[in-house]
Design a protein around this motif. Structure first.
Motif, PDB file in Angstrom:
ATOM      1  N   GLU A  78      -3.417  -2.585  -5.402  1.00 15.53           N
ATOM      2  CA  GLU A  78      -3.165  -1.378  -4.607  1.00 15.53           C
ATOM      3  C   GLU A  78      -3.884  -0.145  -5.138  1.00 15.53           C
ATOM      4  O   GLU A  78      -3.985   0.864  -4.427  1.00 15.53           O
ATOM      5  CB  GLU A  78      -1.663  -1.094  -4.549  1.00 15.53           C
ATOM      6  CG  GLU A  78      -1.015  -0.913  -5.916  1.00 15.53           C
ATOM      7  CD  GLU A  78       0.485  -0.700  -5.814  1.00 15.53           C
ATOM      8  OE1 GLU A  78       0.878   0.381  -5.339  1.00 15.53           O
ATOM      9  OE2 GLU A  78       1.241  -1.624  -6.179  1.00 15.53           O
ATOM     10  N   HIS A  79      -4.399  -0.202  -6.362  1.00 14.10           N
ATOM     11  CA  HIS A  79      -5.093   0.954  -6.918  1.00 14.10           C
ATOM     12  C   HIS A  79      -6.614   0.858  -6.778  1.00 14.10           C
ATOM     13  O   HIS A  79      -7.339   1.682  -7.325  1.00 14.10           O
ATOM     14  CB  HIS A  79      -4.727   1.133  -8.398  1.00 14.10           C
ATOM     15  CG  HIS A  79      -3.287   1.493  -8.597  1.00 14.10           C
ATOM     16  ND1 HIS A  79      -2.308   0.531  -8.773  1.00 14.10           N
ATOM     17  CD2 HIS A  79      -2.656   2.686  -8.621  1.00 14.10           C
ATOM     18  CE1 HIS A  79      -1.142   1.124  -8.917  1.00 14.10           C
ATOM     19  NE2 HIS A  79      -1.321   2.425  -8.828  1.00 14.10           N
ATOM     20  N   LEU A  80      -7.080  -0.143  -6.049  1.00 12.62           N
ATOM     21  CA  LEU A  80      -8.515  -0.282  -5.820  1.00 12.62           C
ATOM     22  C   LEU A  80      -9.048   0.952  -5.094  1.00 12.62           C
ATOM     23  O   LEU A  80      -8.449   1.425  -4.124  1.00 12.62           O
ATOM     24  CB  LEU A  80      -8.784  -1.538  -4.979  1.00 12.62           C
ATOM     25  CG  LEU A  80     -10.249  -1.871  -4.703  1.00 12.62           C
ATOM     26  CD1 LEU A  80     -10.964  -2.255  -5.985  1.00 12.62           C
ATOM     27  CD2 LEU A  80     -10.348  -2.993  -3.668  1.00 12.62           C
ATOM     28  N   GLU A  81     -10.170   1.484  -5.586  1.00 16.87           N
ATOM     29  CA  GLU A  81     -10.733   2.706  -5.029  1.00 16.87           C
ATOM     30  C   GLU A  81     -12.076   2.506  -4.339  1.00 16.87           C
ATOM     31  O   GLU A  81     -12.377   3.177  -3.346  1.00 16.87           O
ATOM     32  CB  GLU A  81     -10.941   3.751  -6.140  1.00 16.87           C
ATOM     33  CG  GLU A  81      -9.677   4.170  -6.851  1.00 16.87           C
ATOM     34  CD  GLU A  81      -9.977   5.033  -8.056  1.00 16.87           C
ATOM     35  OE1 GLU A  81     -11.142   5.464  -8.202  1.00 16.87           O
ATOM     36  OE2 GLU A  81      -9.065   5.275  -8.852  1.00 16.87           O
ATOM     37  N   LYS A  82     -12.906   1.603  -4.862  1.00 17.32           N
ATOM     38  CA  LYS A  82     -14.289   1.564  -4.388  1.00 17.32           C
ATOM     39  C   LYS A  82     -14.870   0.159  -4.469  1.00 17.32           C
ATOM     40  O   LYS A  82     -14.617  -0.574  -5.416  1.00 17.32           O
ATOM     41  CB  LYS A  82     -15.139   2.520  -5.236  1.00 17.32           C
ATOM     42  CG  LYS A  82     -16.571   2.683  -4.780  1.00 17.32           C
ATOM     43  CD  LYS A  82     -17.263   3.757  -5.630  1.00 17.32           C
ATOM     44  CE  LYS A  82     -18.679   4.006  -5.178  1.00 17.32           C
ATOM     45  NZ  LYS A  82     -19.342   5.067  -5.972  1.00 17.32           N
ATOM     46  N   ILE A  83     -15.674  -0.200  -3.458  1.00 19.51           N
ATOM     47  CA  ILE A  83     -16.457  -1.431  -3.468  1.00 19.51           C
ATOM     48  C   ILE A  83     -17.918  -1.043  -3.276  1.00 19.51           C
ATOM     49  O   ILE A  83     -18.275  -0.375  -2.306  1.00 19.51           O
ATOM     50  CB  ILE A  83     -16.009  -2.405  -2.360  1.00 19.51           C
ATOM     51  CG1 ILE A  83     -14.593  -2.913  -2.650  1.00 19.51           C
ATOM     52  CG2 ILE A  83     -16.979  -3.584  -2.253  1.00 19.51           C
ATOM     53  CD1 ILE A  83     -14.043  -3.861  -1.589  1.00 19.51           C
ATOM     54  N   VAL A 126     -10.711   1.482   1.156  1.00 22.60           N
ATOM     55  CA  VAL A 126     -11.376   1.974  -0.055  1.00 22.60           C
ATOM     56  C   VAL A 126     -12.739   2.548   0.304  1.00 22.60           C
ATOM     57  O   VAL A 126     -13.255   2.342   1.402  1.00 22.60           O
ATOM     58  CB  VAL A 126     -11.554   0.843  -1.096  1.00 22.60           C
ATOM     59  CG1 VAL A 126     -10.203   0.266  -1.489  1.00 22.60           C
ATOM     60  CG2 VAL A 126     -12.481  -0.252  -0.565  1.00 22.60           C
ATOM     61  N   GLN A 127     -13.325   3.278  -0.632  1.00 19.22           N
ATOM     62  CA  GLN A 127     -14.672   3.792  -0.458  1.00 19.22           C
ATOM     63  C   GLN A 127     -15.674   2.635  -0.544  1.00 19.22           C
ATOM     64  O   GLN A 127     -15.531   1.746  -1.383  1.00 19.22           O
ATOM     65  CB  GLN A 127     -14.992   4.815  -1.545  1.00 19.22           C
ATOM     66  CG  GLN A 127     -14.210   6.113  -1.424  1.00 19.22           C
ATOM     67  CD  GLN A 127     -14.693   6.959  -0.263  1.00 19.22           C
ATOM     68  OE1 GLN A 127     -15.870   7.253  -0.142  1.00 19.22           O
ATOM     69  NE2 GLN A 127     -13.762   7.347   0.593  1.00 19.22           N
TER      70      GLN A 127
END
Length: 433
Positions: free
Chosen positions: A115-120, A146-147
């Motif tokens: 749930e804390h994933l921010e960016k791929i 996510v970004q």
């Protein structure tokens, strides 16, 4: 007693801390810090979470001992439409290929648990737009909320591809250019057509604006002796492309022929001596206008051996700093193999100054065979992250090399594979978005 926590290294501005106030009051009660619930949720803190307190000259800040998974680098393909002089493919014998979409979908499904994933970020050894399903890959990542970012040479970014990528929800397009003149660009990038890159990116921008989207455009530029004199035109090129940021990085030579191109022979390490001497005085550099005459004068003060300290150095200068581990990253190659960083995704040869070195890839699991949760929380991966945060590795960049420095298997401090003392990312010499 109340404590005021105010430290930019703790209250981050990219994702985790973007909606948090700059200053947060933290109360002390019965010998315990009372952290607001909102902060705990943002940082994934519970009663079992280990944290570290790091002291500064005027206070302290907290950080998780084991970072959350926040950033994923995905290599859609190792194949490319170019054959650049600077490419790692000149020093390896691995097969080329595209990531199978079923493997990619399993990765996306696994990321739903974080749930804390921010960016791929879509890039690796190959050109992402070379993958026939790159738009579908971006769309699946965007659905995670996510970004999304893609680094590309932009030569395949025709109108149809540009439209599909924009519709997929790409947040950031980073264009790789290694020259601002057609001649230099074509020489370094094996015949790449700068005019075509400019045309494709301008069309991408027009389509973006027509659709009223906010996809950011940026430039990545690898500086070396062959193109450093063209930096003076880079600002104009960025303006023409509509780029809102310019990312400069150094060259990592994969062949002996490219070793003469590096621009960091004397500044390869920012290590400080434990004792300053008149033979190697420490120079503290304030924010300074980057004018040619000023830079030359400052360089004359430093000479070839003095250490220069700046407020911009983001890591402890006494040892390396792995941004990949600190940011909570994984790198996934086209075969679905998961590594802790870009540098360990593949096996290849490189040169550190004039030393040839073989890098053996480090794989912690394959998403095609295991679920991501099990790989990330495995004892091996957790121990690796802990070790790299401590960074006990020998400072190989400071010496002329020994038998141990020929590979990343072990070092003279007794550390075993993979050892990171020679990593130029950890020394801040090589950077990536």
């Amino acid at each position: 007693m109340d404590f005021l926590v105010n430290n930019p290294q703790f209250w981050r501005t990219d994702g985790i801390g973007e909606d948090l106030p700059e200053n947060i009051e933290v109360e002390m009660e019965d010998g315990k810090l009372k952290i607001p619930l909102k902060i705990k949720e943002k940082l994934g803190l519970d009663e079992d979470t280990a944290v570290k307190i790091k002291l500064g000259s005027k206070g302290f800040y907290l950080e998780r001992s084991d970072p959350l998974l926040t950033k994923v680098y995905i290599e859609p393909t190792s194949d490319c439409n170019l054959n650049c002089k600077t490419c790692v493919r000149h020093s390896w014998d691995e097969e080329m290929g595209h990531m199978d979409f079923e493997i990619y979908q399993k990765l996306i499904d696994g990321l739903k648990e974080f749930e804390h994933l921010e960016k791929i970020a879509f890039w690796g050894i190959g050109e992402p737009t070379y993958h026939p399903e790159i738009a579908e890959m971006i769309a699946a990542a965007s659905e995670l909320g996510v970004q999304t970012q893609m680094i590309t040479n932009a030569l395949l970014l025709d109108e149809e591809k540009a439209e599909s990528i924009l519709e997929a929800g790409l947040d950031s397009l980073v264009v790789s250019v290694d020259g601002t003149s057609p001649e230099t660009m074509a020489d370094i990038r094996s015949g790449a057509d700068l005019a075509r890159v400019i045309k494709n990116v301008k069309r991408f921008r027009r389509l973006r604006d027509k659709k009223k989207l906010e996809t950011e455009i940026g430039i990545e530029y690898v500086i070396m002796k062959s193109n450093v004199d063209e930096l003076k035109e880079l600002r104009k090129l960025a303006f023409d492309l509509g780029a809102s940021f310019i990312f400069l990085t150094n060259l990592l030579p994969y062949t002996e022929a490219m070793t003469d191109e590096i621009l960091y022979s004397f500044s390869i390490s920012r290590s400080q001596p434990e004792k300053r001497t008149r033979h190697r005085p420490e120079i503290y550099l304030p924010p300074t206008d980057l004018r040619e005459d000023i830079i030359k004068d400052i360089a004359a003060v430093g000479g070839k051996s003095s250490n220069i300290s700046t407020t911009q150095v983001p890591f402890n200068p006494y040892r390396g700093y792995c941004k990949f581990v600190e940011d909570g990253s994984i790198a996934v190659n086209w075969q679905g193999e998961i590594s802790p960083c870009i540098a360990l995704m593949h096996s290849y040869d490189l040169y550190v100054r004039d030393r040839e070195k073989h890098i053996n890839k480090y794989v912690l699991g394959n998403i095609a065979e295991e679920d991501l949760n099990s790989i990330w929380f495995s004892d091996e991966f957790k121990n690796f992250r802990k070790n790299v945060k401590d960074f006990p590795f020998s400072d190989c960049t400071q010496c002329s090399g020994c038998e141990m420095s020929k590979e990343n298997e072990e070092d003279c401090h007794g550390n075993e594979f993979p050892v990171c003392g020679d990593c130029l990312w950890a020394r801040g010499v090589i950077q990536c978005p």
